[in-house]
Write a protein that holds these residues in place. Sequence first.
Motif, PDB file in Angstrom:
ATOM      1  N   GLY A  63      29.604  30.672  24.340  1.00 41.84           N
ATOM      2  CA  GLY A  63      30.236  30.952  25.624  1.00 41.84           C
ATOM      3  C   GLY A  63      29.876  32.336  26.128  1.00 41.84           C
ATOM      4  N   GLN A  64      29.892  32.486  27.446  1.00 46.69           N
ATOM      5  CA  GLN A  64      29.461  33.744  28.049  1.00 46.69           C
ATOM      6  C   GLN A  64      30.274  34.947  27.580  1.00 46.69           C
ATOM      7  OE1 GLN A  64      29.646  32.657  32.218  1.00 46.69           O
ATOM      8  NE2 GLN A  64      27.417  32.628  32.333  1.00 46.69           N
ATOM      9  N   GLU A  65      31.583  34.814  27.460  1.00 45.28           N
ATOM     10  CA  GLU A  65      32.400  35.954  27.050  1.00 45.28           C
ATOM     11  C   GLU A  65      32.088  36.369  25.619  1.00 45.28           C
ATOM     12  OE1 GLU A  65      34.966  39.146  27.417  1.00 45.28           O
ATOM     13  OE2 GLU A  65      33.955  37.912  28.902  1.00 45.28           O
ATOM     14  N   ALA A  66      31.941  35.406  24.729  1.00 46.78           N
ATOM     15  CA  ALA A  66      31.588  35.727  23.342  1.00 46.78           C
ATOM     16  C   ALA A  66      30.191  36.341  23.269  1.00 46.78           C
ATOM     17  CB  ALA A  66      31.670  34.480  22.470  1.00 46.78           C
ATOM     18  N   ILE A  67      29.288  35.846  24.086  1.00 48.61           N
ATOM     19  CA  ILE A  67      27.931  36.412  24.122  1.00 48.61           C
ATOM     20  C   ILE A  67      27.984  37.854  24.602  1.00 48.61           C
ATOM     21  CG2 ILE A  67      25.692  36.265  25.305  1.00 48.61           C
ATOM     22  CD1 ILE A  67      26.100  33.150  25.199  1.00 48.61           C
ATOM     23  N   ARG A  68      28.709  38.110  25.682  1.00 53.08           N
ATOM     24  CA  ARG A  68      28.826  39.479  26.196  1.00 53.08           C
ATOM     25  C   ARG A  68      29.414  40.410  25.137  1.00 53.08           C
ATOM     26  NH1 ARG A  68      32.434  42.672  27.805  1.00 53.08           N
ATOM     27  NH2 ARG A  68      34.100  41.162  27.921  1.00 53.08           N
ATOM     28  N   LYS A  69      30.506  40.012  24.527  1.00 51.70           N
ATOM     29  CA  LYS A  69      31.152  40.854  23.509  1.00 51.70           C
ATOM     30  C   LYS A  69      30.261  41.022  22.289  1.00 51.70           C
ATOM     31  CE  LYS A  69      35.969  40.173  24.698  1.00 51.70           C
ATOM     32  NZ  LYS A  69      37.270  39.620  24.292  1.00 51.70           N
ATOM     33  N   GLY A  70      29.594  39.964  21.885  1.00 52.46           N
ATOM     34  CA  GLY A  70      28.710  40.050  20.729  1.00 52.46           C
ATOM     35  C   GLY A  70      27.588  41.053  20.945  1.00 52.46           C
ATOM     36  N   TYR A  71      26.987  41.024  22.119  1.00 52.51           N
ATOM     37  CA  TYR A  71      25.882  41.941  22.406  1.00 52.51           C
ATOM     38  C   TYR A  71      26.367  43.371  22.648  1.00 52.51           C
ATOM     39  CZ  TYR A  71      22.312  38.330  22.423  1.00 52.51           C
ATOM     40  OH  TYR A  71      21.434  37.347  22.047  1.00 52.51           O
ATOM     41  N   GLU A  72      27.604  43.529  23.111  1.00 55.29           N
ATOM     42  CA  GLU A  72      28.157  44.884  23.261  1.00 55.29           C
ATOM     43  C   GLU A  72      28.199  45.610  21.921  1.00 55.29           C
ATOM     44  OE1 GLU A  72      32.007  44.561  25.080  1.00 55.29           O
ATOM     45  OE2 GLU A  72      31.168  44.563  27.105  1.00 55.29           O
ATOM     46  N   ALA A  73      28.408  44.854  20.842  1.00 47.47           N
ATOM     47  CA  ALA A  73      28.516  45.460  19.518  1.00 47.47           C
ATOM     48  C   ALA A  73      27.229  46.152  19.073  1.00 47.47           C
ATOM     49  CB  ALA A  73      28.922  44.401  18.490  1.00 47.47           C
ATOM     50  N   PHE A  74      26.105  45.751  19.626  1.00 46.12           N
ATOM     51  CA  PHE A  74      24.862  46.444  19.274  1.00 46.12           C
ATOM     52  C   PHE A  74      24.077  46.866  20.513  1.00 46.12           C
ATOM     53  CE2 PHE A  74      24.315  41.883  18.551  1.00 46.12           C
ATOM     54  CZ  PHE A  74      23.201  41.568  19.296  1.00 46.12           C
ATOM     55  N   ALA A  75      24.817  47.353  21.512  1.00 48.03           N
ATOM     56  CA  ALA A  75      24.175  47.912  22.706  1.00 48.03           C
ATOM     57  C   ALA A  75      23.347  49.124  22.293  1.00 48.03           C
ATOM     58  CB  ALA A  75      25.232  48.306  23.734  1.00 48.03           C
ATOM     59  N   PRO A  76      22.254  49.370  22.979  1.00 45.37           N
ATOM     60  CA  PRO A  76      21.360  50.459  22.563  1.00 45.37           C
ATOM     61  C   PRO A  76      22.025  51.833  22.621  1.00 45.37           C
ATOM     62  CG  PRO A  76      20.569  49.400  24.596  1.00 45.37           C
ATOM     63  CD  PRO A  76      21.778  48.675  24.161  1.00 45.37           C
ATOM     64  N   THR A  77      21.749  52.628  21.593  1.00 46.88           N
ATOM     65  CA  THR A  77      22.206  54.017  21.555  1.00 46.88           C
ATOM     66  C   THR A  77      21.033  54.978  21.693  1.00 46.88           C
ATOM     67  OG1 THR A  77      22.072  54.006  19.142  1.00 46.88           O
ATOM     68  CG2 THR A  77      24.214  53.448  20.123  1.00 46.88           C
ATOM     69  N   GLN A  78      19.846  54.438  21.677  1.00 42.43           N
ATOM     70  CA  GLN A  78      18.624  55.204  21.905  1.00 42.43           C
ATOM     71  C   GLN A  78      17.633  54.253  22.560  1.00 42.43           C
ATOM     72  OE1 GLN A  78      18.363  56.010  17.628  1.00 42.43           O
ATOM     73  NE2 GLN A  78      16.279  55.266  17.679  1.00 42.43           N
ATOM     74  N   PRO A  79      16.570  54.772  23.145  1.00 41.94           N
ATOM     75  CA  PRO A  79      15.621  53.894  23.841  1.00 41.94           C
ATOM     76  C   PRO A  79      15.067  52.805  22.917  1.00 41.94           C
ATOM     77  CG  PRO A  79      15.203  56.176  24.405  1.00 41.94           C
ATOM     78  CD  PRO A  79      16.206  56.187  23.282  1.00 41.94           C
ATOM     79  N   GLN A  80      15.021  51.602  23.462  1.00 43.33           N
ATOM     80  CA  GLN A  80      14.477  50.472  22.714  1.00 43.33           C
ATOM     81  C   GLN A  80      13.697  49.574  23.662  1.00 43.33           C
ATOM     82  OE1 GLN A  80      18.119  48.644  21.251  1.00 43.33           O
ATOM     83  NE2 GLN A  80      17.955  47.035  22.795  1.00 43.33           N
ATOM     84  N   LEU A  81      12.873  48.724  23.058  1.00 40.78           N
ATOM     85  CA  LEU A  81      12.029  47.835  23.848  1.00 40.78           C
ATOM     86  C   LEU A  81      11.758  46.571  23.055  1.00 40.78           C
ATOM     87  CD1 LEU A  81      10.222  47.533  26.400  1.00 40.78           C
ATOM     88  CD2 LEU A  81       8.391  48.572  25.061  1.00 40.78           C
ATOM     89  N   HIS A  82      12.053  45.430  23.664  1.00 43.56           N
ATOM     90  CA  HIS A  82      11.694  44.136  23.098  1.00 43.56           C
ATOM     91  C   HIS A  82      10.468  43.634  23.851  1.00 43.56           C
ATOM     92  CE1 HIS A  82      15.804  44.308  21.626  1.00 43.56           C
ATOM     93  NE2 HIS A  82      15.477  43.348  20.778  1.00 43.56           N
ATOM     94  N   LEU A  83       9.380  43.463  23.149  1.00 42.89           N
ATOM     95  CA  LEU A  83       8.196  42.881  23.747  1.00 42.89           C
ATOM     96  C   LEU A  83       8.135  41.421  23.326  1.00 42.89           C
ATOM     97  CD1 LEU A  83       5.472  45.635  23.276  1.00 42.89           C
ATOM     98  CD2 LEU A  83       6.872  45.142  25.272  1.00 42.89           C
ATOM     99  N   VAL A  84       8.073  40.540  24.296  1.00 38.25           N
ATOM    100  CA  VAL A  84       8.046  39.105  24.048  1.00 38.25           C
ATOM    101  C   VAL A  84       6.661  38.604  24.445  1.00 38.25           C
ATOM    102  CG1 VAL A  84       9.153  36.899  24.532  1.00 38.25           C
ATOM    103  CG2 VAL A  84      10.510  39.005  24.572  1.00 38.25           C
ATOM    104  N   ALA A  85       6.043  37.838  23.548  1.00 39.28           N
ATOM    105  CA  ALA A  85       4.676  37.382  23.792  1.00 39.28           C
ATOM    106  C   ALA A  85       4.483  35.973  23.243  1.00 39.28           C
ATOM    107  CB  ALA A  85       3.689  38.332  23.121  1.00 39.28           C
ATOM    108  N   ASN A  86       3.350  35.407  23.597  1.00 40.32           N
ATOM    109  CA  ASN A  86       2.928  34.112  23.080  1.00 40.32           C
ATOM    110  C   ASN A  86       3.953  33.018  23.363  1.00 40.32           C
ATOM    111  OD1 ASN A  86       0.705  35.512  22.003  1.00 40.32           O
ATOM    112  ND2 ASN A  86       1.821  35.931  20.126  1.00 40.32           N
ATOM    113  N   THR A  87       4.614  33.098  24.513  1.00 36.92           N
ATOM    114  CA  THR A  87       5.589  32.074  24.869  1.00 36.92           C
ATOM    115  C   THR A  87       4.878  30.765  25.168  1.00 36.92           C
ATOM    116  OG1 THR A  87       7.134  33.699  25.743  1.00 36.92           O
ATOM    117  CG2 THR A  87       7.403  31.429  26.510  1.00 36.92           C
TER     118      THR A  87
END
Length: 132
Positions: A52-76
Amino acid sequence: MSTSTEATAAAATQAAIGAYAQALDTGRTDDLAELFWPDGVAEIAGIGTFEGQEAIRKGYEAFAPTQPQLHLVANTVVTAVTEDEATAVSDLAYFQRGEAGWAVRMVGRYDDTLTRRDGVWRFQKRVTTFQP
């Protein structure tokens, strides 16, 4: 199924994957949760499953970035398409910037199912796994 339907689904899948990475890296958890349907699921190996959206939002808040980060997604690769569902797999590399500069912290894979409702495509399920 028409080539147009396949192209539309593939474009919507690519857009959702890119928007997810951008929202994740900037800590915009509300935007990230909106990429999922209200009954959507985000499963992250070793971290948890958020339903569910609320659980997803709260779950991701727990590891929100504290320093610059980058996810590179490839080969989709869009692996299957119907009028209202698309599945895809993608490779990912997660970078974090520290005192010594950018470094790869982990690599992994996304397995996605997106569905279309009322003409809108969103994640129904995203499974994230990491490579040792």
